[in-house]
Design an enzyme around this catalytic site. Structure first.
Site, PDB file in Angstrom:
ATOM      1  N   HIS A   1      12.711  -2.520   2.201  1.00 52.58           N
ATOM      2  CA  HIS A   1      12.152  -1.212   2.540  1.00 52.58           C
ATOM      3  C   HIS A   1      13.036  -0.141   1.921  1.00 52.58           C
ATOM      4  CE1 HIS A   1       9.445  -3.232   5.168  1.00 52.58           C
ATOM      5  NE2 HIS A   1      10.482  -3.911   5.629  1.00 52.58           N
ATOM      6  N   ILE A   2      12.379   0.821   1.305  1.00 52.09           N
ATOM      7  CA  ILE A   2      13.119   1.920   0.668  1.00 52.09           C
ATOM      8  C   ILE A   2      13.825   2.745   1.732  1.00 52.09           C
ATOM      9  CG2 ILE A   2      12.808   4.061  -0.645  1.00 52.09           C
ATOM     10  CD1 ILE A   2      10.362   2.598  -2.006  1.00 52.09           C
ATOM     11  N   SER A   3      13.113   3.038   2.803  1.00 47.13           N
ATOM     12  CA  SER A   3      13.677   3.837   3.897  1.00 47.13           C
ATOM     13  C   SER A   3      14.316   2.913   4.932  1.00 47.13           C
ATOM     14  CB  SER A   3      12.567   4.667   4.559  1.00 47.13           C
ATOM     15  OG  SER A   3      11.608   3.815   5.166  1.00 47.13           O
TER      16      SER A   3
ATOM     17  N   GLU B   1      12.808  -9.288   1.934  1.00 45.96           N
ATOM     18  CA  GLU B   1      11.982  -8.206   2.506  1.00 45.96           C
ATOM     19  C   GLU B   1      12.721  -6.899   2.252  1.00 45.96           C
ATOM     20  OE1 GLU B   1      11.337  -8.454   6.755  1.00 45.96           O
ATOM     21  OE2 GLU B   1      10.740  -6.334   6.839  1.00 45.96           O
TER      22      GLU B   1
ATOM     23  N   ARG C   1       4.727  10.887  -2.749  1.00 47.34           N
ATOM     24  CA  ARG C   1       4.552  10.555  -1.334  1.00 47.34           C
ATOM     25  C   ARG C   1       5.834  10.868  -0.548  1.00 47.34           C
ATOM     26  NH1 ARG C   1       4.709   4.402   1.070  1.00 47.34           N
ATOM     27  NH2 ARG C   1       4.120   4.995   3.187  1.00 47.34           N
TER      28      ARG C   1
ATOM     29  N   ARG D   1      13.297   5.277  12.021  1.00 52.97           N
ATOM     30  CA  ARG D   1      12.010   5.982  11.982  1.00 52.97           C
ATOM     31  C   ARG D   1      11.188   5.659  13.247  1.00 52.97           C
ATOM     32  NH1 ARG D   1       9.339   5.181   6.344  1.00 52.97           N
ATOM     33  NH2 ARG D   1       8.093   6.918   7.159  1.00 52.97           N
TER      34      ARG D   1
ATOM     35  N   ASP E   1       1.529 -15.148   6.699  1.00 50.17           N
ATOM     36  CA  ASP E   1       1.155 -16.550   6.477  1.00 50.17           C
ATOM     37  C   ASP E   1       1.258 -16.916   4.993  1.00 50.17           C
ATOM     38  OD1 ASP E   1       0.713 -16.899   9.164  1.00 50.17           O
ATOM     39  OD2 ASP E   1      -1.483 -16.877   9.033  1.00 50.17           O
TER      40      ASP E   1
ATOM     41  N   ASN F   1       8.074  -5.550  -0.800  1.00 44.76           N
ATOM     42  CA  ASN F   1       7.947  -4.368   0.036  1.00 44.76           C
ATOM     43  C   ASN F   1       6.476  -4.290   0.424  1.00 44.76           C
ATOM     44  OD1 ASN F   1       7.784  -1.933   1.325  1.00 44.76           O
ATOM     45  ND2 ASN F   1       9.010  -0.808  -0.174  1.00 44.76           N
TER      46      ASN F   1
ATOM     47  N   TYR G   1      11.084   8.959   0.753  1.00 48.31           N
ATOM     48  CA  TYR G   1      11.080   7.908  -0.275  1.00 48.31           C
ATOM     49  C   TYR G   1      11.723   8.328  -1.595  1.00 48.31           C
ATOM     50  CZ  TYR G   1       7.922   5.696   3.037  1.00 48.31           C
ATOM     51  OH  TYR G   1       7.390   5.141   4.174  1.00 48.31           O
TER      52      TYR G   1
ATOM     53  N   HIS H   1       4.307  -4.435   9.213  1.00 51.06           N
ATOM     54  CA  HIS H   1       4.380  -4.263  10.660  1.00 51.06           C
ATOM     55  C   HIS H   1       3.275  -4.977  11.424  1.00 51.06           C
ATOM     56  CE1 HIS H   1       7.416  -1.496   9.403  1.00 51.06           C
ATOM     57  NE2 HIS H   1       6.550  -0.722   8.780  1.00 51.06           N
TER      58      HIS H   1
ATOM     59  N   ALA I   1       3.174  -0.768   4.971  1.00 50.73           N
ATOM     60  CA  ALA I   1       2.693  -0.801   6.358  1.00 50.73           C
ATOM     61  C   ALA I   1       2.281  -2.210   6.797  1.00 50.73           C
ATOM     62  CB  ALA I   1       1.519   0.162   6.514  1.00 50.73           C
TER      63      ALA I   1
ATOM     64  N   PRO J   1       0.792  -1.219   0.000  1.00 48.79           N
ATOM     65  CA  PRO J   1       0.000   0.000   0.000  1.00 48.79           C
ATOM     66  C   PRO J   1       0.831   1.279   0.000  1.00 48.79           C
ATOM     67  CG  PRO J   1      -0.011  -0.996   2.176  1.00 48.79           C
ATOM     68  CD  PRO J   1       0.638  -1.986   1.247  1.00 48.79           C
ATOM     69  N   ASN J   2       0.319   2.240  -0.752  1.00 46.16           N
ATOM     70  CA  ASN J   2       0.893   3.592  -0.870  1.00 46.16           C
ATOM     71  C   ASN J   2       2.156   3.661  -1.717  1.00 46.16           C
ATOM     72  OD1 ASN J   2      -1.042   5.069   0.837  1.00 46.16           O
ATOM     73  ND2 ASN J   2      -0.258   3.737   2.450  1.00 46.16           N
TER      74      ASN J   2
ATOM     75  N   ARG K   1       7.606   1.143  13.301  1.00 49.00           N
ATOM     76  CA  ARG K   1       8.173   0.578  12.068  1.00 49.00           C
ATOM     77  C   ARG K   1       9.343  -0.366  12.355  1.00 49.00           C
ATOM     78  NH1 ARG K   1       5.687   3.783   8.090  1.00 49.00           N
ATOM     79  NH2 ARG K   1       5.266   5.866   8.865  1.00 49.00           N
TER      80      ARG K   1
HETATM   81  C1  DQA Z   1       8.297   1.117   3.701  1.00 48.46           C
HETATM   82  C2  DQA Z   1       8.384   1.423   5.202  1.00 48.46           C
HETATM   83  C3  DQA Z   1       7.042   1.182   5.891  1.00 48.46           C
HETATM   84  O1  DQA Z   1       7.145   1.459   7.268  1.00 48.46           O
HETATM   85  C4  DQA Z   1       5.973   2.072   5.293  1.00 48.46           C
HETATM   86  O2  DQA Z   1       4.727   1.814   5.872  1.00 48.46           O
HETATM   87  C5  DQA Z   1       5.923   1.980   3.806  1.00 48.46           C
HETATM   88  C6  DQA Z   1       7.164   1.889   3.043  1.00 48.46           C
HETATM   89  C7  DQA Z   1       9.590   1.487   2.964  1.00 48.46           C
HETATM   90  O3  DQA Z   1       9.705   1.097   1.804  1.00 48.46           O
HETATM   91  O4  DQA Z   1      10.460   2.170   3.513  1.00 48.46           O
HETATM   92  O5  DQA Z   1       4.855   2.087   3.207  1.00 48.46           O
HETATM   93  O6  DQA Z   1       8.086  -0.276   3.537  1.00 48.46           O
END
Ligand code: DQA
Length: 143
Positions: free
Chosen positions: A99-101, A97, A17, A106, A86, A73, A22, A79, A76, A9-10, A110
């Protein structure tokens, strides 16, 4: 090797964003970057993004049935989604796994991931370049 790059998501809003967190690369740019990298490395790569948890669960089932590698990725959902965990636990190929950040720099909510202990590898804080690095690692990894 077949690789599914799955974004939650997002992440479709990359570029607009929170660019300070990001970066300015859009999701379309990311699709191009991943496609070009996959071609250079001889990988069969597909990038998908969804804001719907059940759709991601379905894609993970598909990856499990194909024996594909997954770069995930989960945004959210990382978390707190036991459903995503599952589904990811059924994978037979490697799971990265991503994560961009750097989530560990943070907010504390997270810092916990429901995926890390079932992932083959975990990456955070490399920006969108992390996707390229993940594919290079998968291509070099003995199967
Ligand atoms: C994220 C980090 C997550 O905490 C956040 O909810 C995201 C992006 C990242 O790519 O850094 O949507 O997965």
């Amino acid at each position: 090797m077949k690789v599914l790059v799955l974004n939650g998501p997002n992440l479709g809003r990359l570029g607009t964003r929170e660019p300070d967190v990001y970066g300015s690369t859009t999701h379309d740019d990311l699709v191009t970057l991943v496609g070009d990298t996959g071609r250079d490395l001889g990988l069969d790569v597909q990038v998908r993004q969804t804001d719907h948890e059940g759709e991601l669960v379905g894609w993970l089932h598909e990856a499990a049935d194909l024996g594909a590698a997954v770069v995930l990725n989960a945004g959210a959902w990382t978390h707190y989604s036991i459903a995503v965990r599952d589904a990811a636990a059924q994978l037979t190929g490697p799971l990265v796994e991503l994560h961009i950040s750097n989530v560990h720099r943070r907010e504390s909510f997270r810092h916990h991931s429901v995926l890390s202990d079932i992932a083959t590898a975990v990456m955070a804080g490399f920006g969108v370049d992390g996707y390229r690095l993940a594919l290079e690692w998968l291509a070099r990894r003995p199967s």
